[in-house]
Design a protein around this motif. Sequence first.
Motif, PDB file in Angstrom:
ATOM      1  N   ASN A  96    -108.353  -5.977 -53.928  1.00  0.00           N
ATOM      2  CA  ASN A  96    -108.964  -6.549 -55.129  1.00  0.00           C
ATOM      3  C   ASN A  96    -107.886  -6.733 -56.171  1.00  0.00           C
ATOM      4  O   ASN A  96    -106.863  -6.048 -56.180  1.00  0.00           O
ATOM      5  CB  ASN A  96    -110.047  -5.616 -55.667  1.00  0.00           C
ATOM      6  N   LEU A  97    -108.139  -7.691 -57.078  1.00  0.00           N
ATOM      7  CA  LEU A  97    -107.128  -8.031 -58.078  1.00  0.00           C
ATOM      8  C   LEU A  97    -107.558  -7.536 -59.458  1.00  0.00           C
ATOM      9  O   LEU A  97    -108.704  -7.725 -59.872  1.00  0.00           O
ATOM     10  CB  LEU A  97    -106.933  -9.551 -58.112  1.00  0.00           C
ATOM     11  N   LEU A  98    -106.607  -6.932 -60.189  1.00  0.00           N
ATOM     12  CA  LEU A  98    -106.823  -6.570 -61.584  1.00  0.00           C
ATOM     13  C   LEU A  98    -105.521  -6.821 -62.335  1.00  0.00           C
ATOM     14  O   LEU A  98    -104.489  -6.214 -62.020  1.00  0.00           O
ATOM     15  CB  LEU A  98    -107.244  -5.093 -61.712  1.00  0.00           C
ATOM     16  N   VAL A  99    -105.573  -7.756 -63.293  1.00  0.00           N
ATOM     17  CA  VAL A  99    -104.414  -8.039 -64.149  1.00  0.00           C
ATOM     18  C   VAL A  99    -104.804  -7.644 -65.561  1.00  0.00           C
ATOM     19  O   VAL A  99    -105.847  -8.062 -66.054  1.00  0.00           O
ATOM     20  CB  VAL A  99    -104.034  -9.536 -64.108  1.00  0.00           C
ATOM     21  N   THR A 100    -103.970  -6.844 -66.231  1.00  0.00           N
ATOM     22  CA  THR A 100    -104.296  -6.411 -67.596  1.00  0.00           C
ATOM     23  C   THR A 100    -103.320  -7.003 -68.602  1.00  0.00           C
ATOM     24  O   THR A 100    -102.250  -7.473 -68.230  1.00  0.00           O
ATOM     25  CB  THR A 100    -104.240  -4.876 -67.718  1.00  0.00           C
ATOM     26  N   ARG A 101    -103.737  -6.988 -69.885  1.00  0.00           N
ATOM     27  CA  ARG A 101    -102.908  -7.489 -70.977  1.00  0.00           C
ATOM     28  C   ARG A 101    -102.394  -8.900 -70.676  1.00  0.00           C
ATOM     29  O   ARG A 101    -101.205  -9.177 -70.763  1.00  0.00           O
ATOM     30  CB  ARG A 101    -101.697  -6.570 -71.219  1.00  0.00           C
ATOM     31  N   THR A 102    -103.293  -9.775 -70.319  1.00  0.00           N
ATOM     32  CA  THR A 102    -102.858 -11.099 -69.901  1.00  0.00           C
ATOM     33  C   THR A 102    -103.520 -12.172 -70.764  1.00  0.00           C
ATOM     34  O   THR A 102    -104.220 -11.873 -71.732  1.00  0.00           O
ATOM     35  CB  THR A 102    -103.125 -11.298 -68.397  1.00  0.00           C
ATOM     36  N   THR A 103    -103.276 -13.418 -70.421  1.00  0.00           N
ATOM     37  CA  THR A 103    -103.648 -14.525 -71.300  1.00  0.00           C
ATOM     38  C   THR A 103    -104.391 -15.607 -70.524  1.00  0.00           C
ATOM     39  O   THR A 103    -104.397 -15.633 -69.281  1.00  0.00           O
ATOM     40  CB  THR A 103    -102.388 -15.163 -71.894  1.00  0.00           C
ATOM     41  N   ALA A 104    -104.997 -16.524 -71.286  1.00  0.00           N
ATOM     42  CA  ALA A 104    -105.665 -17.670 -70.654  1.00  0.00           C
ATOM     43  C   ALA A 104    -104.671 -18.501 -69.854  1.00  0.00           C
ATOM     44  O   ALA A 104    -105.015 -19.065 -68.804  1.00  0.00           O
ATOM     45  CB  ALA A 104    -106.337 -18.531 -71.735  1.00  0.00           C
ATOM     46  N   GLU A 105    -103.422 -18.597 -70.328  1.00  0.00           N
ATOM     47  CA  GLU A 105    -102.401 -19.363 -69.596  1.00  0.00           C
ATOM     48  C   GLU A 105    -102.162 -18.750 -68.222  1.00  0.00           C
ATOM     49  O   GLU A 105    -102.088 -19.451 -67.211  1.00  0.00           O
ATOM     50  CB  GLU A 105    -101.081 -19.387 -70.378  1.00  0.00           C
ATOM     51  N   ALA A 106    -102.025 -17.432 -68.186  1.00  0.00           N
ATOM     52  CA  ALA A 106    -101.810 -16.775 -66.903  1.00  0.00           C
ATOM     53  C   ALA A 106    -103.017 -16.991 -65.999  1.00  0.00           C
ATOM     54  O   ALA A 106    -102.876 -17.223 -64.788  1.00  0.00           O
ATOM     55  CB  ALA A 106    -101.556 -15.282 -67.110  1.00  0.00           C
ATOM     56  N   HIS A 107    -104.208 -16.921 -66.603  1.00  0.00           N
ATOM     57  CA  HIS A 107    -105.405 -17.132 -65.789  1.00  0.00           C
ATOM     58  C   HIS A 107    -105.402 -18.518 -65.162  1.00  0.00           C
ATOM     59  O   HIS A 107    -105.753 -18.681 -63.983  1.00  0.00           O
ATOM     60  CB  HIS A 107    -106.655 -16.937 -66.661  1.00  0.00           C
ATOM     61  N   ARG A 159    -101.034   1.776 -51.691  1.00  0.00           N
ATOM     62  CA  ARG A 159    -101.589   2.530 -52.808  1.00  0.00           C
ATOM     63  C   ARG A 159    -103.108   2.675 -52.717  1.00  0.00           C
ATOM     64  O   ARG A 159    -103.660   3.700 -53.126  1.00  0.00           O
ATOM     65  CB  ARG A 159    -101.199   1.893 -54.146  1.00  0.00           C
ATOM     66  N   THR A 160    -103.790   1.664 -52.191  1.00  0.00           N
ATOM     67  CA  THR A 160    -105.247   1.774 -52.066  1.00  0.00           C
ATOM     68  C   THR A 160    -105.637   3.000 -51.264  1.00  0.00           C
ATOM     69  O   THR A 160    -106.584   3.718 -51.601  1.00  0.00           O
ATOM     70  CB  THR A 160    -105.825   0.509 -51.402  1.00  0.00           C
ATOM     71  N   LEU A 161    -104.887   3.249 -50.200  1.00  0.00           N
ATOM     72  CA  LEU A 161    -105.185   4.441 -49.403  1.00  0.00           C
ATOM     73  C   LEU A 161    -104.762   5.709 -50.129  1.00  0.00           C
ATOM     74  O   LEU A 161    -105.492   6.689 -50.166  1.00  0.00           O
ATOM     75  CB  LEU A 161    -104.460   4.358 -48.050  1.00  0.00           C
ATOM     76  N   ARG A 162    -103.589   5.686 -50.722  1.00  0.00           N
ATOM     77  CA  ARG A 162    -103.069   6.890 -51.374  1.00  0.00           C
ATOM     78  C   ARG A 162    -103.837   7.241 -52.645  1.00  0.00           C
ATOM     79  O   ARG A 162    -104.132   8.386 -52.921  1.00  0.00           O
ATOM     80  CB  ARG A 162    -101.582   6.696 -51.766  1.00  0.00           C
ATOM     81  N   GLN A 163    -104.150   6.229 -53.460  1.00  0.00           N
ATOM     82  CA  GLN A 163    -104.677   6.533 -54.791  1.00  0.00           C
ATOM     83  C   GLN A 163    -106.053   5.945 -55.062  1.00  0.00           C
ATOM     84  O   GLN A 163    -106.587   6.078 -56.157  1.00  0.00           O
ATOM     85  CB  GLN A 163    -103.686   6.063 -55.857  1.00  0.00           C
ATOM     86  N   GLY A 164    -106.657   5.251 -54.088  1.00  0.00           N
ATOM     87  CA  GLY A 164    -108.042   4.829 -54.254  1.00  0.00           C
ATOM     88  C   GLY A 164    -108.236   3.452 -54.842  1.00  0.00           C
ATOM     89  O   GLY A 164    -109.319   2.896 -54.781  1.00  0.00           O
ATOM     90  N   PHE A 165    -107.199   2.877 -55.470  1.00  0.00           N
ATOM     91  CA  PHE A 165    -107.301   1.486 -55.900  1.00  0.00           C
ATOM     92  C   PHE A 165    -105.922   0.859 -55.787  1.00  0.00           C
ATOM     93  O   PHE A 165    -104.909   1.547 -55.819  1.00  0.00           O
ATOM     94  CB  PHE A 165    -107.838   1.369 -57.328  1.00  0.00           C
ATOM     95  N   PRO A 166    -105.876  -0.464 -55.613  1.00  0.00           N
ATOM     96  CA  PRO A 166    -104.583  -1.101 -55.332  1.00  0.00           C
ATOM     97  C   PRO A 166    -103.724  -1.191 -56.589  1.00  0.00           C
ATOM     98  O   PRO A 166    -104.173  -0.892 -57.692  1.00  0.00           O
ATOM     99  CB  PRO A 166    -104.985  -2.487 -54.860  1.00  0.00           C
ATOM    100  N   GLU A 167    -102.474  -1.615 -56.399  1.00  0.00           N
ATOM    101  CA  GLU A 167    -101.552  -1.799 -57.517  1.00  0.00           C
ATOM    102  C   GLU A 167    -102.159  -2.775 -58.514  1.00  0.00           C
ATOM    103  O   GLU A 167    -102.720  -3.810 -58.158  1.00  0.00           O
ATOM    104  CB  GLU A 167    -100.212  -2.324 -56.992  1.00  0.00           C
ATOM    105  N   VAL A 168    -102.057  -2.447 -59.793  1.00  0.00           N
ATOM    106  CA  VAL A 168    -102.595  -3.272 -60.857  1.00  0.00           C
ATOM    107  C   VAL A 168    -101.439  -4.011 -61.536  1.00  0.00           C
ATOM    108  O   VAL A 168    -100.357  -3.448 -61.704  1.00  0.00           O
ATOM    109  CB  VAL A 168    -103.354  -2.390 -61.868  1.00  0.00           C
ATOM    110  N   VAL A 169    -101.667  -5.275 -61.890  1.00  0.00           N
ATOM    111  CA  VAL A 169    -100.603  -6.084 -62.491  1.00  0.00           C
ATOM    112  C   VAL A 169    -100.646  -5.927 -64.004  1.00  0.00           C
ATOM    113  O   VAL A 169    -101.641  -6.278 -64.648  1.00  0.00           O
ATOM    114  CB  VAL A 169    -100.764  -7.564 -62.100  1.00  0.00           C
ATOM    115  N   PHE A 170     -99.570  -5.413 -64.577  1.00  0.00           N
ATOM    116  CA  PHE A 170     -99.442  -5.258 -66.024  1.00  0.00           C
ATOM    117  C   PHE A 170     -98.783  -6.529 -66.552  1.00  0.00           C
ATOM    118  O   PHE A 170     -97.655  -6.852 -66.188  1.00  0.00           O
ATOM    119  CB  PHE A 170     -98.589  -4.021 -66.317  1.00  0.00           C
TER     120      PHE A 170
END
Lengths: 253, 253, 253, 253, 253, 253, 253, 253
Positions: free
Chosen positions: A81-92, A48-59
């Motif tokens: 690079n990593l991006l996780v959205t809508r997440t919590t301190a526990e997940a972190h 996806r980074t090549l196709r869409q400019g940024f890697p898969e994002v974790v929802f």
Amino acid sequence: MNRLQLRALLDDVQAGALTPEAAQDRLLQVLHQAPFENLGFARLDHHRTLRQGFPEVVFGPGKTPAQIAAISERIVAAGHNLLVTRTTAEAHAAVTARLPEAVFHELARTITLRTSDVPSGKGPIVVAAAGTADLPVAEEAAISAEAMGNTVHRLYDVGVAGIHRLLAEHDRLLSARVIIVCAGMEGALPSVVGGLVDVPVIAVPTSVGYGASFGGVTALLAMLNSCSSGVSVVNIDNGFGAAAIASSINHLP
Amino acid sequence: MNRLQLRALLDDVQAGALTPEAAQDRLLQVLHQAPFENLGFARLDHHRTLRQGFPEVVFGPGKTPAQIAAISERIVAAGHNLLVTRTTAEAHAAVTARLPEAVFHELARTITLRTSDVPSGKGPIVVAAAGTADLPVAEEAAISAEAMGNTVHRLYDVGVAGIHRLLAEHDRLLSARVIIVCAGMEGALPSVVGGLVDVPVIAVPTSVGYGASFGGVTALLAMLNSCSSGVSVVNIDNGFGAAAIASSINHLP
Amino acid sequence: MNRLQLRALLDDVQAGALTPEAAQDRLLQVLHQAPFENLGFARLDHHRTLRQGFPEVVFGPGKTPAQIAAISERIVAAGHNLLVTRTTAEAHAAVTARLPEAVFHELARTITLRTSDVPSGKGPIVVAAAGTADLPVAEEAAISAEAMGNTVHRLYDVGVAGIHRLLAEHDRLLSARVIIVCAGMEGALPSVVGGLVDVPVIAVPTSVGYGASFGGVTALLAMLNSCSSGVSVVNIDNGFGAAAIASSINHLP
Amino acid sequence: MNRLQLRALLDDVQAGALTPEAAQDRLLQVLHQAPFENLGFARLDHHRTLRQGFPEVVFGPGKTPAQIAAISERIVAAGHNLLVTRTTAEAHAAVTARLPEAVFHELARTITLRTSDVPSGKGPIVVAAAGTADLPVAEEAAISAEAMGNTVHRLYDVGVAGIHRLLAEHDRLLSARVIIVCAGMEGALPSVVGGLVDVPVIAVPTSVGYGASFGGVTALLAMLNSCSSGVSVVNIDNGFGAAAIASSINHLP
Amino acid sequence: MNRLQLRALLDDVQAGALTPEAAQDRLLQVLHQAPFENLGFARLDHHRTLRQGFPEVVFGPGKTPAQIAAISERIVAAGHNLLVTRTTAEAHAAVTARLPEAVFHELARTITLRTSDVPSGKGPIVVAAAGTADLPVAEEAAISAEAMGNTVHRLYDVGVAGIHRLLAEHDRLLSARVIIVCAGMEGALPSVVGGLVDVPVIAVPTSVGYGASFGGVTALLAMLNSCSSGVSVVNIDNGFGAAAIASSINHLP
Amino acid sequence: MNRLQLRALLDDVQAGALTPEAAQDRLLQVLHQAPFENLGFARLDHHRTLRQGFPEVVFGPGKTPAQIAAISERIVAAGHNLLVTRTTAEAHAAVTARLPEAVFHELARTITLRTSDVPSGKGPIVVAAAGTADLPVAEEAAISAEAMGNTVHRLYDVGVAGIHRLLAEHDRLLSARVIIVCAGMEGALPSVVGGLVDVPVIAVPTSVGYGASFGGVTALLAMLNSCSSGVSVVNIDNGFGAAAIASSINHLP
Amino acid sequence: MNRLQLRALLDDVQAGALTPEAAQDRLLQVLHQAPFENLGFARLDHHRTLRQGFPEVVFGPGKTPAQIAAISERIVAAGHNLLVTRTTAEAHAAVTARLPEAVFHELARTITLRTSDVPSGKGPIVVAAAGTADLPVAEEAAISAEAMGNTVHRLYDVGVAGIHRLLAEHDRLLSARVIIVCAGMEGALPSVVGGLVDVPVIAVPTSVGYGASFGGVTALLAMLNSCSSGVSVVNIDNGFGAAAIASSINHLP
Amino acid sequence: MNRLQLRALLDDVQAGALTPEAAQDRLLQVLHQAPFENLGFARLDHHRTLRQGFPEVVFGPGKTPAQIAAISERIVAAGHNLLVTRTTAEAHAAVTARLPEAVFHELARTITLRTSDVPSGKGPIVVAAAGTADLPVAEEAAISAEAMGNTVHRLYDVGVAGIHRLLAEHDRLLSARVIIVCAGMEGALPSVVGGLVDVPVIAVPTSVGYGASFGGVTALLAMLNSCSSGVSVVNIDNGFGAAAIASSINHLP
């Protein structure tokens, strides 16, 4: 491999710093990597980074901290690079057990980890928010946009009930290349902003409000009916989505 | 005066083709023009071309042919290009009585008249439509985008029920700078397109369908919930709005 | 007595392994069994296996673990296979106190116990899911279909945002006799699948999503408006219902 | 070429009535035919008969009589049977100017023309309707199913307010391989039918009713919530869609 | 008898211009008048002028021109001023046959006839409208307010997409005692106005818009969720209702 | 500085109690105060007391007790009265740590602290409530109106199911200058009250009810459709908003 | 004093068992009792037994156990029977501290205490429920109807998916004077029952279901659209309301 | 044969006016009549008069005048009284060609023809209507109730905005055995009426109103949420349905 890395490789070839053979080896290696990796419960899209400019994002929602940590590790292992959205301190906490440098943005409820450079956007993205309660969504947009290589200017608590607060920032609005506007309740801010500028405005309705705000539906409908013609809309509370579009616009060559 | 004309004037001064005095006269003349002109029932915004890149557009519904003709004449008299949307052959007849060269685009239900050049967009805009019944909206978008100085590629009847028809046009999608996708019924096309490209996708739900399509609401909701992250949405049947945003993106410097 | 047992009995008569008298006794015994058994708060329909091909299924919500255990015991005591849906580990604990071999499927939130053979379906049922979050519904469908005597092929995380993941499984789709497709958000997957195959597609909207997904309503509406003509729809999150219809189709003589 | 013709050709080869060379020529001819034919405003899908068992169907709304006639002629010219739905006497007049044998079914609002045999379905399809006002939808389903090679039994005016009218037809329900049930207002009929049989029931909500029937939405919701487990649902008034699914089930090998 | 007339009578008594006996006769005459007059299909409330400050108003929809003329005649015969809303030129023609001086306000779709003075309101009422299409509603409000004894200032085409048009009229807004704001589409104007002034703002959503404006529902919801605290709302298109409240406020002693 | 203080200062100048120089100093001091104060997450609007007659009010939801305490302290420090709505005992505890005299109104869920006099409204405001369950909203309105300088008369449990309870209070209704009416369920009370009086009625739908009351939507819709013409409406449960409008009306000069 | 007691008193006078003087004293005593008693937060309507046939009923939600106990004590003290609906074991504990004989019906979530006889209804009321999950609502109806003096026959788990279970109880349906029918999901049972009998059917939609049942809205809509003409409807889950109407019908002289 | 005729026949037998043999012949004749008559597009239910007390009623919409005339003739030929609802003058003309004595009630949009006596209801039914525009629905109820053998008292234009008009008719309300209340807009009238009486109230929401009345939905919701406990509700504009229930109550023995 992202686009910056691809371009660097080709520049190296042109400059003689890399032989065509070595470049070929490296490219074949990428292509031999399966386009997606099956974790059983998910198929990670490594191209996806090549196709869409940024890697898969974790929802985040619906995933356990352990699952988020596992997916995060695989993404970073693949060089993204990593991006996780809508997440919590526990997940972190679970993620840092494997990736100690991952950062948690509490207000934005996101985790980021930059492992490689990303191409810079062409100009600043302004993220405006109507009220204090809209900040979690606005910060999700801002942190996400920054993770995708954009410079972000924040403009918070500039709702239409005190229009002078917005007009006082007219210059900053005019300096933007794309504007993300977050608002709940009656969702009027994007219409006013849209009438002041000629750049694209991405409107994000938020679920802020009560009673007949219906969890953001009123703001959503208002934004879809904006009388300003430069406004398009994403789902309620979808700060990440707005950032993705804004970044896509901001990275157009 | 639009931006192209402003730039030409300044270029002429730089090149010595125009004296600063003459340029000053011309600019003062523009500024002395009231920023909006009150017709009683409407205030025409004559500075919009400078502020937002294209002049005020006439939205047809609720206006009589006579009113549309009167407004059109004032817009052209002020030196702007004309774009009337959601209009009829009757209105066109009234307009041509005053502006004989005005063109009626039947399928798009729009009237256009180009009186001066407009700055060209940077790349092609693709307008895709899922089915034949979506064409009036798609054409409103296409004609509007062309009127704003963009090159448009049309890609019609490529709905997801026959996904091979869309995949056969993958190259054309990849060549676009912005993509407008019009679809009614289940509104799935923008999600599929959004997953294939990395440029911004503007989704336009259409009122095509029956029963539980609720006049385009189903398509609208589907597009707002797109699992592809590069998609933003405008109001149902709002082909013009999609064109305005796409053109705004396509004219970013 | 289910249909397989009825057929075996009649085969035995034909083969001389059972006298008509003994067969008559057995059949009268079944018919003397009351068609439904009144537990006070419920009337168990013991002839349903004969009438509809599978026994009454226990829907968990609103029942206490003790009630579920009591009903489960009566069903098994009547010689039927057990299927409990939308249930919990607590209910499973209560059931195993009486029926130690009952199995709990955690992701699918179902309890099963096979006490006798069931007639096999004619071909494989494919259960496809758009994303990871759709798995609880997809597994409810898969486990239910297996309990009813069907072979199930699972095809997970094949949403339309990465259409190549679905197209890579085209052969498996073509091998199915019925396809169950689970998707939330914009609910576009059944339309794409429906255009690729000629077998019946049962669409299951899931409540996966947020904001304008309205707990699955958007996916439901999208599926009802599918532009592919081979698609019918069940209630939101109704994995069991989809399995029941698919199994009914798969057991047609 | 439909599947029956394909099978006949291969049977002829096996039987020696056709040389492999001649068969090869005929097959190459079909494959050289473009998979879809671009009429400008539509792309006719000529391989659909092979892929999905019946040719592309013309959906009338939004097309002029002239357009319908043009498309109809192309379909028949390609050797397919013709089915036009939601159409009018005017469109029929335009079609018969080119295809004099095309038949108009007034109540069903459909045009049909059979030019070649279609494979027969395995058993009868019952089309039931709750009231007289549901007949246009029921007939659309019945005529469509017949055009696809199915035998149809009609069972009209058997709504639940007089349940004895339905129970008097229990035998006919039990003889069906698939049942299509059309009902407006409270949409209760599919639930009652679904409890009486073990074959798949396709429920079609109709827009019959007033006030809080909301143009069929109430019937649609009721059917989606059916307490009978063998019921799946299509869009409001979608008689054709129900026929397509029923026929797909009835043609499973 | 309205309040002004009642006061004048009492003033005359105090001043000796009228004997108590004559005053008593006149008052008894009013009281002997039935409080409402039964026309069979309607009960005219003749005391309303005294109770609520203005006489019964005729709501046009669902009444024939003949009925409107008959009711109008009875109202005027009882000494009241006439106000008919949501009416037509046909109805006006019928009314003028009996009341030749009745005036038709075409844009406002109202008929008025002043037969006696009404108490003046304390200050000006501003009626603002976002766009040209909102004028029928705005004029209904303006004409109604004038009929009730108020001075009205009109401020039209000042929608938020060009906020400078509104800000240019700041002084006029500050001069108002009550402000009525009419807007369709996203309904943002009352929020902006409400933030600029400290007098009551009556928001009137209009049915202007298309698609997701849902006939004014979006504007209605937006106004109910206004982040400005001085805004209250009436029904969609209810210009008369807004005038009634504004006049009630403007006539507080 | 509020309006009362401004007037007192000017009166002092006129009376010679204050020199123009001292008055000028004091006024400049106010104007030099920034019109809004940026706390990072909020911009406090310190001139609102002058512009709109009462200071910025703190809306509790989404703010932590610590944030509420911090904002409260800044408001009081700027010389304004304090009003916090939709708040909790926890927040009150945090506020009293800094402002020990702040009062918590449990039923109304508000905190108030009066630090200076406010101009008195002209007459009494009646707050009526249909049932016991509407009291939290009614008290929010009453406490807010009192904080803004109004005398409030409470009239509770006077719903239309026992109309004699309301009629027994007719005199009190007639004595009001503005009436706030709170009702849930069918929301009929404002219509009945509106027909009895000639002063403005502000209707507040409450979320009291169940099933088809939809959290107050039914009451909201009923109030918007009131057949009494003096009724305007605010958002569901918006007691504060009703008080703000009522107070604005009650303070008109 | 209820109607039975009033009638007994008058019978005693006629029979000479009570002197007119004593009767007069007793009646004056009742009339001197205030028609409602103001507890501050509620006005108890003590004449309702005479006006409407049963005393005021306590609706539990939103009241504390202490408040429920206080109101209950006042009702019993005034000589009325007690009925508390939608209540809890905690409230019951509080009530029994004051009224030890109060009974808690767990499934029905009601508290009752009979202190005096109530007039008997004329015939049996049947309470039918479609499924086990509808029992709380059905029991609320049944217990309430019994408390109002009616004989109740319960008919549970007779949903339309197994129509033979209902038809087996045809005689019991025909014996009823009024029938209350509780159903969730598709809400079809009242239509079937309504077609079998000629007595009034009160339909109670329940919130049983999931997904597109929308908390009982689907059942509500279905019941409102019933094709059987003897069906009227109450709010979702309103078992008490159905009992009140049924009892009102059953007590007509 | 209706119930009155059945009773008369049995009375004649008891009185010796008819021999048992003759009575038997007559009864067998009725029973030999098929319980329903199949007209192809409809199944007339000829036993309904015996089962439900009144014959099948013809619902006009969707039927041609010719169909209505044909059905009407069959109903009268079978010895039943005729009631056609929601019909037109055109249909009446077609009916009178076959049944010259059929009467058209223009306001009620119904056709009636009484061919035999019907059993009388026990007491008067009051039909109340809030406003003039509700009369078509109220008259449909009134005419239908009269056709079913009930005495009807009409009480029109008694909406809650002028509560004195209703209270002036308190005696008439108290004299009713059942009350039908028709109201549009906010639908408050049934709640007020329900609080004044102890007989069943059937509420009929009408589609009268505009904007947020949503074609009667607001009135419907308000009535379902009535705080008066003796109110049940039928579909929007369903005057006939209300009459059927009221008559059913009024004919209880």
